[in-house]
Scaffold this motif. Structure first.
Motif, PDB file in Angstrom:
ATOM      1  N   PRO A  17       0.803  -1.227   0.000  1.00  0.00           N
ATOM      2  CA  PRO A  17       0.000   0.000   0.000  1.00  0.00           C
ATOM      3  C   PRO A  17       0.834   1.274   0.000  1.00  0.00           C
ATOM      4  N   ARG A  18       2.038   1.212   0.535  1.00  0.00           N
ATOM      5  CA  ARG A  18       2.905   2.400   0.523  1.00  0.00           C
ATOM      6  C   ARG A  18       3.346   2.702  -0.908  1.00  0.00           C
ATOM      7  N   LEU A  19       3.728   1.661  -1.650  1.00  0.00           N
ATOM      8  CA  LEU A  19       4.097   1.854  -3.046  1.00  0.00           C
ATOM      9  C   LEU A  19       2.898   2.332  -3.868  1.00  0.00           C
ATOM     10  N   ARG A  20       1.710   1.848  -3.517  1.00  0.00           N
ATOM     11  CA  ARG A  20       0.525   2.234  -4.280  1.00  0.00           C
ATOM     12  C   ARG A  20       0.216   3.721  -4.102  1.00  0.00           C
ATOM     13  N   ARG A  21       0.364   4.212  -2.889  1.00  0.00           N
ATOM     14  CA  ARG A  21       0.206   5.649  -2.670  1.00  0.00           C
ATOM     15  C   ARG A  21       1.251   6.427  -3.472  1.00  0.00           C
ATOM     16  N   LEU A  22       2.477   5.904  -3.501  1.00  0.00           N
ATOM     17  CA  LEU A  22       3.533   6.562  -4.262  1.00  0.00           C
ATOM     18  C   LEU A  22       3.198   6.587  -5.751  1.00  0.00           C
ATOM     19  N   ALA A  23       2.577   5.514  -6.249  1.00  0.00           N
ATOM     20  CA  ALA A  23       2.162   5.469  -7.648  1.00  0.00           C
ATOM     21  C   ALA A  23       1.118   6.539  -7.944  1.00  0.00           C
ATOM     22  N   VAL A  24       0.203   6.776  -7.007  1.00  0.00           N
ATOM     23  CA  VAL A  24      -0.805   7.828  -7.194  1.00  0.00           C
ATOM     24  C   VAL A  24      -0.129   9.197  -7.193  1.00  0.00           C
ATOM     25  N   LEU A  25       0.776   9.419  -6.252  1.00  0.00           N
ATOM     26  CA  LEU A  25       1.492  10.695  -6.212  1.00  0.00           C
ATOM     27  C   LEU A  25       2.273  10.918  -7.498  1.00  0.00           C
ATOM     28  N   ASP A  26       2.953   9.881  -7.983  1.00  0.00           N
ATOM     29  CA  ASP A  26       3.730  10.013  -9.221  1.00  0.00           C
ATOM     30  C   ASP A  26       2.844  10.373 -10.407  1.00  0.00           C
ATOM     31  N   ALA A  27       1.618   9.841 -10.434  1.00  0.00           N
ATOM     32  CA  ALA A  27       0.699  10.178 -11.514  1.00  0.00           C
ATOM     33  C   ALA A  27       0.326  11.658 -11.463  1.00  0.00           C
ATOM     34  N   VAL A  28       0.188  12.205 -10.262  1.00  0.00           N
ATOM     35  CA  VAL A  28      -0.089  13.632 -10.109  1.00  0.00           C
ATOM     36  C   VAL A  28       1.119  14.464 -10.527  1.00  0.00           C
ATOM     37  N   LEU A  29       2.297  14.041 -10.090  1.00  0.00           N
ATOM     38  CA  LEU A  29       3.526  14.785 -10.379  1.00  0.00           C
ATOM     39  C   LEU A  29       4.007  14.604 -11.815  1.00  0.00           C
ATOM     40  N   ASN A  30       3.497  13.577 -12.515  1.00  0.00           N
ATOM     41  CA  ASN A  30       4.022  13.227 -13.835  1.00  0.00           C
ATOM     42  C   ASN A  30       5.516  12.921 -13.714  1.00  0.00           C
ATOM     43  N   ASN A  31       5.835  12.070 -12.751  1.00  0.00           N
ATOM     44  CA  ASN A  31       7.229  11.741 -12.449  1.00  0.00           C
ATOM     45  C   ASN A  31       7.842  10.932 -13.584  1.00  0.00           C
ATOM     46  N   SER A  32       8.960  11.417 -14.086  1.00  0.00           N
ATOM     47  CA  SER A  32       9.604  10.766 -15.219  1.00  0.00           C
ATOM     48  C   SER A  32      10.798   9.911 -14.819  1.00  0.00           C
ATOM     49  N   ASP A  33      10.935   9.616 -13.500  1.00  0.00           N
ATOM     50  CA  ASP A  33      12.137   8.882 -13.095  1.00  0.00           C
ATOM     51  C   ASP A  33      11.942   8.116 -11.787  1.00  0.00           C
ATOM     52  N   ARG A  34      10.877   7.293 -11.709  1.00  0.00           N
ATOM     53  CA  ARG A  34      10.675   6.496 -10.500  1.00  0.00           C
ATOM     54  C   ARG A  34      11.395   5.161 -10.626  1.00  0.00           C
ATOM     55  N   LYS A  35      12.690   5.210 -10.328  1.00  0.00           N
ATOM     56  CA  LYS A  35      13.517   4.001 -10.326  1.00  0.00           C
ATOM     57  C   LYS A  35      13.378   3.274  -8.992  1.00  0.00           C
ATOM     58  N   GLY A  36      13.881   2.042  -8.975  1.00  0.00           N
ATOM     59  CA  GLY A  36      13.853   1.277  -7.740  1.00  0.00           C
ATOM     60  C   GLY A  36      14.732   1.855  -6.660  1.00  0.00           C
ATOM     61  N   GLY A  37      15.726   2.656  -7.055  1.00  0.00           N
ATOM     62  CA  GLY A  37      16.574   3.306  -6.063  1.00  0.00           C
ATOM     63  C   GLY A  37      16.043   4.650  -5.614  1.00  0.00           C
TER      64      GLY A  37
END
Length: 270
Positions: free
Chosen positions: A150-170
């Motif tokens: 669920p923590r990663l899922r929230r991060l996925a929602v935030l990234d969709a808002v931010l239009n994050n172009s670099d969500r690597k595993g690190g």
């Protein structure tokens, strides 16, 4: 106060980061831009932090306006507005090498379970979600997966808002207190769809139950105080695009799908 505990106390952390004495201890050489490991001290309290001076940024053709440091601060402001606290406290301030982004350094929990893995191509194990089939050399392939967390899922929602172009595993840190923090948000907020991430396991699936309420509050805040706080860091077109992405997420109620004309996986992925 340990860095993870300080991250969970943003008022104290932000005051320390804004006005504390910044001391540079070394450069993080694996970063593509200038990233300095520092400590910040105020009233007898010292905490580790990262300082990314604007002078150390490499120009990017697709992010010609503003600074990467400003985008990092904007990402923090949006994260804070969600109430999910997914980005460590971050400020824009002057430092030994000029203005730049200063972010609290959160120590990773070395005992934390892995959040990404390579598994049998036949399918993910229980509790994992598929990302992409990867070539691992020697004519062999493996399924790159991330946890159904669920923590990663929230991060996925935030990234969709931010239009994050670099969500690597690190680019996320599992802290000792069980929280998850995303880092490195310099390439965010572009107007066209540029979401590039490893968190595709929920693509097309309904958003988590708490997301609609969070997005509704975010939409209202973008029309008020949050929107005003973002203006120094983003263009008017980029601000309009943030509002449009929030509206789209609310309308569809689903995690976005990869854009057909943009690479969906960052490189390197970790």
């Amino acid at each position: 106060m340990a860095s993870a505990a300080l991250a969970a106390d943003p008022a104290t952390a932000l005051a320390l980061l804004r006005t504390g004495e910044l001391a540079v201890h070394g450069r993080i050489t694996t970063a593509s831009n200038g990233v300095l490991y520092c400590t910040v001290t105020l009233d007898g309290r010292t905490a580790p932090c990262v300082y990314k001076p604007v002078a150390g940024e490499r120009p990017l053709w697709d992010y010609p306006d503003g600074t990467l440091a400003g985008r990092e601060v904007a990402a923090y402001l949006v994260s804070a507005a969600t109430g999910w606290a997914l980005i460590p406290p971050t400020v824009l301030r002057d430092g030994p090498h000029g203005p730049g982004m200063v972010q609290l350094w959160v120590e990773p929990d070395e005992a934390a379970e892995d959040l990404i893995d390579l598994q049998d191509p036949a399918g993910p194990e229980p509790g994992w979600l598929p990302i992409v089939l990867a070539d691992v050399g020697g004519g062999r392939s493996a399924l790159l997966v991330h946890r159904d967390d669920p923590r990663l899922r929230r991060l996925a929602v935030l990234d969709a808002v931010l239009n994050n172009s670099d969500r690597k595993g690190g680019h996320w840190i599992a802290a000792a207190d069980g929280r998850l923090y995303g880092i490195d948000h310099g390439v965010t907020f572009a107007e066209p769809a540029k979401l590039r991430t490893l968190l595709w396991g929920w693509a097309g699936e309904p958003l988590p139950p708490e997301a609609p309420e969070v997005l509704a509050a975010l939409a209202e805040d973008l029309g008020g105080a949050l929107g005003e706080s973002l203006r120094p860091h983003l263009t008017s077109t980029e601000l309009a695009a943030v509002r449009a992405r929030v509206t789209d997420l609310r309308d569809t109620g689903r995690h976005p799908l990869p854009a057909p004309d943009w690479p969906s996986i960052p490189w390197p992925p970790v």
